[in-house]
Write a protein that holds these residues in place. Structure first.
Motif, short mmCIF file in Angstrom:
data_model
loop_
_atom_site.label_atom_id
_atom_site.label_comp_id
_atom_site.label_asym_id
_atom_site.label_seq_id
_atom_site.Cartn_x
_atom_site.Cartn_y
_atom_site.Cartn_z
N PHE A 44 0.84 -1.18 0.00
CA PHE A 44 0.00 0.00 0.00
C PHE A 44 0.88 1.24 0.00
CE2 PHE A 44 -2.92 -3.15 1.35
CZ PHE A 44 -4.19 -2.69 1.01
N VAL A 45 0.48 2.24 -0.75
CA VAL A 45 1.16 3.52 -0.78
C VAL A 45 0.14 4.56 -0.32
CG1 VAL A 45 2.39 5.22 -2.18
CG2 VAL A 45 2.62 2.77 -2.69
N VAL A 46 0.49 5.33 0.71
CA VAL A 46 -0.44 6.26 1.32
C VAL A 46 0.11 7.68 1.23
CG1 VAL A 46 -1.70 6.86 3.44
CG2 VAL A 46 -1.19 4.46 2.92
N ASP A 47 -0.75 8.61 0.79
CA ASP A 47 -0.45 10.04 0.80
C ASP A 47 -1.35 10.69 1.84
OD1 ASP A 47 1.31 9.69 -1.34
OD2 ASP A 47 -0.22 10.20 -2.83
N ARG A 78 1.27 1.59 11.18
CA ARG A 78 0.59 0.71 12.15
C ARG A 78 -0.79 0.31 11.65
NH1 ARG A 78 -2.91 2.25 15.55
NH2 ARG A 78 -2.20 4.40 15.70
N ILE A 79 -1.53 1.25 11.08
CA ILE A 79 -2.88 0.94 10.60
C ILE A 79 -2.84 0.05 9.36
CG2 ILE A 79 -4.96 1.97 9.58
CD1 ILE A 79 -4.47 4.33 11.62
N ILE A 80 -1.96 0.35 8.43
CA ILE A 80 -1.85 -0.50 7.23
C ILE A 80 -1.42 -1.91 7.60
CG2 ILE A 80 -0.62 -0.86 5.04
CD1 ILE A 80 -2.67 1.36 4.86
N ARG A 81 -0.50 -2.04 8.52
CA ARG A 81 -0.01 -3.36 8.93
C ARG A 81 -0.97 -4.07 9.88
NH1 ARG A 81 6.24 -1.61 10.27
NH2 ARG A 81 6.86 -1.32 8.10
N GLY A 82 -1.96 -3.35 10.40
CA GLY A 82 -2.85 -3.87 11.43
C GLY A 82 -4.00 -4.70 10.91
N GLU A 83 -5.08 -4.66 11.66
CA GLU A 83 -6.27 -5.46 11.38
C GLU A 83 -6.78 -5.23 9.96
OE1 GLU A 83 -10.92 -5.68 12.87
OE2 GLU A 83 -9.46 -4.59 14.07
N ALA A 84 -7.04 -6.33 9.27
CA ALA A 84 -7.50 -6.27 7.88
C ALA A 84 -8.88 -5.64 7.79
CB ALA A 84 -7.52 -7.66 7.27
N LYS A 85 -9.04 -4.78 6.80
CA LYS A 85 -10.32 -4.15 6.51
C LYS A 85 -10.70 -4.51 5.07
CE LYS A 85 -9.97 -0.52 9.84
NZ LYS A 85 -10.28 -1.45 10.90
N GLU A 89 -11.49 2.75 1.94
CA GLU A 89 -12.20 3.84 2.60
C GLU A 89 -12.16 3.69 4.12
OE1 GLU A 89 -13.68 3.46 -1.56
OE2 GLU A 89 -13.39 2.02 0.06
N ALA A 90 -12.33 2.46 4.60
CA ALA A 90 -12.25 2.20 6.04
C ALA A 90 -10.84 2.44 6.55
CB ALA A 90 -12.70 0.77 6.34
N VAL A 91 -9.85 2.05 5.77
CA VAL A 91 -8.45 2.28 6.14
C VAL A 91 -8.17 3.79 6.22
CG1 VAL A 91 -6.04 1.97 5.44
CG2 VAL A 91 -7.67 0.10 5.14
N ALA A 92 -8.59 4.52 5.19
CA ALA A 92 -8.39 5.98 5.16
C ALA A 92 -9.10 6.64 6.32
CB ALA A 92 -8.89 6.55 3.84
N GLY A 93 -10.31 6.19 6.63
CA GLY A 93 -11.06 6.77 7.75
C GLY A 93 -10.36 6.58 9.08
N ASP A 109 -6.66 15.01 4.28
CA ASP A 109 -6.97 14.16 3.13
C ASP A 109 -6.03 12.97 3.20
OD1 ASP A 109 -8.77 16.05 2.19
OD2 ASP A 109 -7.35 16.95 0.81
N CYS A 110 -6.58 11.78 3.09
CA CYS A 110 -5.77 10.57 3.14
C CYS A 110 -6.09 9.73 1.93
CB CYS A 110 -6.05 9.79 4.41
SG CYS A 110 -5.14 8.26 4.55
#
Length: 122
Positions: A44-47, A78-85, A89-93, A109-110
């Motif tokens: 995953f790549v996050v901005d 931590r969130i990307i590596r954490g509990e699967a969603k 949209e849930a990850v960004a939230g 903005d995520c």
């Protein structure tokens, strides 16, 4: 990863329209609708773009008056590596909610993204 700051002074009476950009945070996660996405995972790549008033930081040159980039980076990882969603949209939230709790009066903005090889053919 890229970190940029953008400052636009609107007027002497109006709060500044400032942005901190933390782009290209890359880490491995197991999010997605399909079982394969959760089982095998993917990159995953996050901005993250945070809008807040940086007037105090511009004047003081103090890290206490600005965004803690390391904390934002660690939160995203931590969130990307954490509990699967199921959805990005849930990850960004979740990322937005956690980061915004530390910066009153800010906007965020995520944009998490991935290149899924698991999209099923119709």
């Amino acid at each position: 990863m890229t970190i940029r700051s953008f400052r636009r002074l609107l007027s002497t009476r109006t709060a500044a329209s400032d942005w901190i950009f933390i782009e290209g945070v890359t880490t491995f996660g197991r999010h997605g609708v399909f079982d394969e996405e959760k089982r095998l995972g993917q990159r995953f790549v996050v901005d993250v773009k945070i809008r807040l008033n940086l007037r105090a930081a511009a004047r003081s040159d103090s890290v206490e008056d600005t965004v803690d980039y390391a904390k934002v980076f660690a939160t995203v990882q931590r969130i990307i590596r954490g509990e699967a969603k199921n959805t990005v949209e849930a990850v960004a939230g979740q990322i937005a909610d956690e980061i915004l709790t530390g910066y009153a009066g800010s906007q965020l903005d995520c944009s998490p993204g991935h290149q899924s090889s698991f999209v099923r053919r119709i």
